[in-house]
Design a protein around this motif. Structure first.
Motif, PDB file in Angstrom:
ATOM      1  N   ALA A 148      -3.663   1.866  -4.725  1.00 47.17           N
ATOM      2  CA  ALA A 148      -3.860   1.373  -3.358  1.00 47.17           C
ATOM      3  C   ALA A 148      -4.944   2.160  -2.630  1.00 47.17           C
ATOM      4  CB  ALA A 148      -2.562   1.453  -2.572  1.00 47.17           C
ATOM      5  N   ILE A 158       0.820  -1.210   0.000  1.00 47.49           N
ATOM      6  CA  ILE A 158       0.000   0.000   0.000  1.00 47.49           C
ATOM      7  C   ILE A 158       0.851   1.255   0.000  1.00 47.49           C
ATOM      8  CG2 ILE A 158      -1.697   1.318   1.344  1.00 47.49           C
ATOM      9  CD1 ILE A 158      -2.890  -1.352   2.244  1.00 47.49           C
ATOM     10  N   ALA A 212      -0.120  -2.260   4.833  1.00 42.86           N
ATOM     11  CA  ALA A 212      -0.419  -3.485   4.093  1.00 42.86           C
ATOM     12  C   ALA A 212      -0.550  -4.680   5.037  1.00 42.86           C
ATOM     13  CB  ALA A 212       0.663  -3.743   3.051  1.00 42.86           C
TER      14      ALA A 212
END
Length: 395
Positions: free
Chosen positions: A42, A31, A255
């Motif tokens: 993202a 991300i 993430a």
């Protein structure tokens, strides 16, 4: 009725068909870029300022704790330590996505998950100094933490033992109808143990709500990943066992949070196991007994320092307006003082009575352990200058 014949799911071929390595390309969730900005495609996970700040502060805290305890080991104040430098996002980001009721089964580099749950500096110190305030009564090596109140199972030294245990514990959660999962941390080196294969297969067959979280940090002590296995990391093994699998950038806190949150949702909704492979790097030595300069270059380490998870999140927080450099510097200074104060206090606390070596092992201490304890006491009395006066408090 469900067809339980596994051959019913198999497609047939009439020519020799070889499945080659790399047939499945497993993507890695990312991300944040290393500069802290979002990738164009993202989407930020739903993170409040309080949770984001707690994640960042915990990572900073762990880095300070690691630095100070490595120094304490070098000074001979504790015997052993394992740092998580460079891997803080894997433990903290995943812990932030869990419920306090979820069970954590750790390997030995997840102090960040324990700190996120509220384990105090004094508790860390009492365990590492094996003193009277250590709930394990000094019978574990340093960094073998455990806390029942925080749902953190006590760490074991042998690699992989927690993996089948996690499958079994999660099966119990499922049978009890609990709205909770078990997360099990381990490194890619531990995935070479038989317990890894037994645990994943058990969880897949019995549909246990467990998250197997592998920190692939590139090395099993001094053995690089490409000398450990020829397959596509650890993620491909999950697919082989019929386990839903996610690969994530382990140096990207957002993430890791997003991947673990989704894994938890699936584990509860479908009562099934999930494997997460977090691709990261161990910037520290394997332990205070290790010298990484013997098996990797400074240039290799520097490439990963540019992907530092703490710096990455700090830059993201700055962009969100949730970061103040002066306040953060003050936090780090205060953390250093707190760690040093707790360290000095813990090393002054007496150790446990020597009888605790054999107590609590059996309902009644058997004769052979009593004999061994008596022999140990005689030995200490014979050589009193070789042992600290607080050592076991031999009478």
């Amino acid at each position: 009725m469900q067809d339980r014949n596994h051959l019913a799911r198999v497609e047939t071929t009439h020519q020799v068909h070889i499945i080659e390595n790399g047939l499945i390309d497993i993507p890695m969730l990312q991300i944040l870029k290393p500069d802290g900005t979002l990738h164009d495609e993202a989407q930020e996970p739903a993170l409040s300022e309080d949770v984001a700040r707690k994640m960042y502060d915990t990572m900073e805290y762990i880095r300070v704790l690691d630095e100070r305890m490595i120094g304490a080991q070098r000074q001979g104040r504790i015997s052993f330590y394992l740092a998580s430098t460079g891997e803080e996002a894997a433990a903290v980001g995943s812990a932030a996505a869990l419920s306090p009721d979820d069970m954590i089964m750790s390997q030995y580099r997840e102090q960040g998950a324990l700190a996120y749950r509220g384990y105090t500096t004094s508790q860390f110190m009492n365990q590492m100094f094996s003193n009277e305030k250590d709930p394990n009564k000094g019978r574990q090596m340093p960094i073998h933490y455990g806390d029942k109140a925080l749902n953190f199972m006590t760490i074991s030294s042998p690699l992989g033992t927690q993996i089948p245990q996690a499958a079994g514990y999660a099966y119990g959660q499922k049978m009890a109808g609990n709205d909770a999962v078990t997360i099990c941390y381990f490194g890619e080196g531990a995935a070479s143990e038989g317990d890894f294969h037994a645990g994943l297969n058990m969880a897949a067959v019995l549909k246990c709500p467990v998250i197997f979280f592998c920190r692939n940090n590139g090395y099993a002590i001094s053995t690089p990943a490409d000398e450990q296995f020829a397959g596509d990391g650890i993620a491909s093994r999950g697919l082989g066992y019929g386990v839903k699998t996610i690969r994530v950038d382990g140096n990207d806190p957002l993430a890791v949070f997003a991947a673990t949150k989704r894994a938890r949702e699936l584990a509860l909704e479908e009562r099934c196991p999930i494997l997460i492979e977090a691709m990261t790097y161990r910037l520290a030595a394997h332990s205070t007994s290790d010298d990484p300069t013997g098996y990797r270059s400074r240039e290799e380490e520097d490439k990963w320092r540019a992907k530092d998870p703490i710096q990455r999140m700090a830059k993201w927080l700055q962009q969100k307006g949730w970061y103040d450099e002066a306040a953060n510097k003050q936090l780090i200074d205060e953390t250093r003082q707190e760690v040093l104060k707790a360290l000095k206090e813990a090393e002054k606390v007496s150790v446990n009575p020597i009888e605790d070596i054999v107590n609590d092992v059996y309902d009644e201490v058997p004769w052979h352990l009593k004999d061994q304890l008596d022999n140990l006491k005689d030995h200490i009395r014979q050589y009193p200058d070789a042992y600290p006066k607080t050592s076991g408090r031999v009478k």
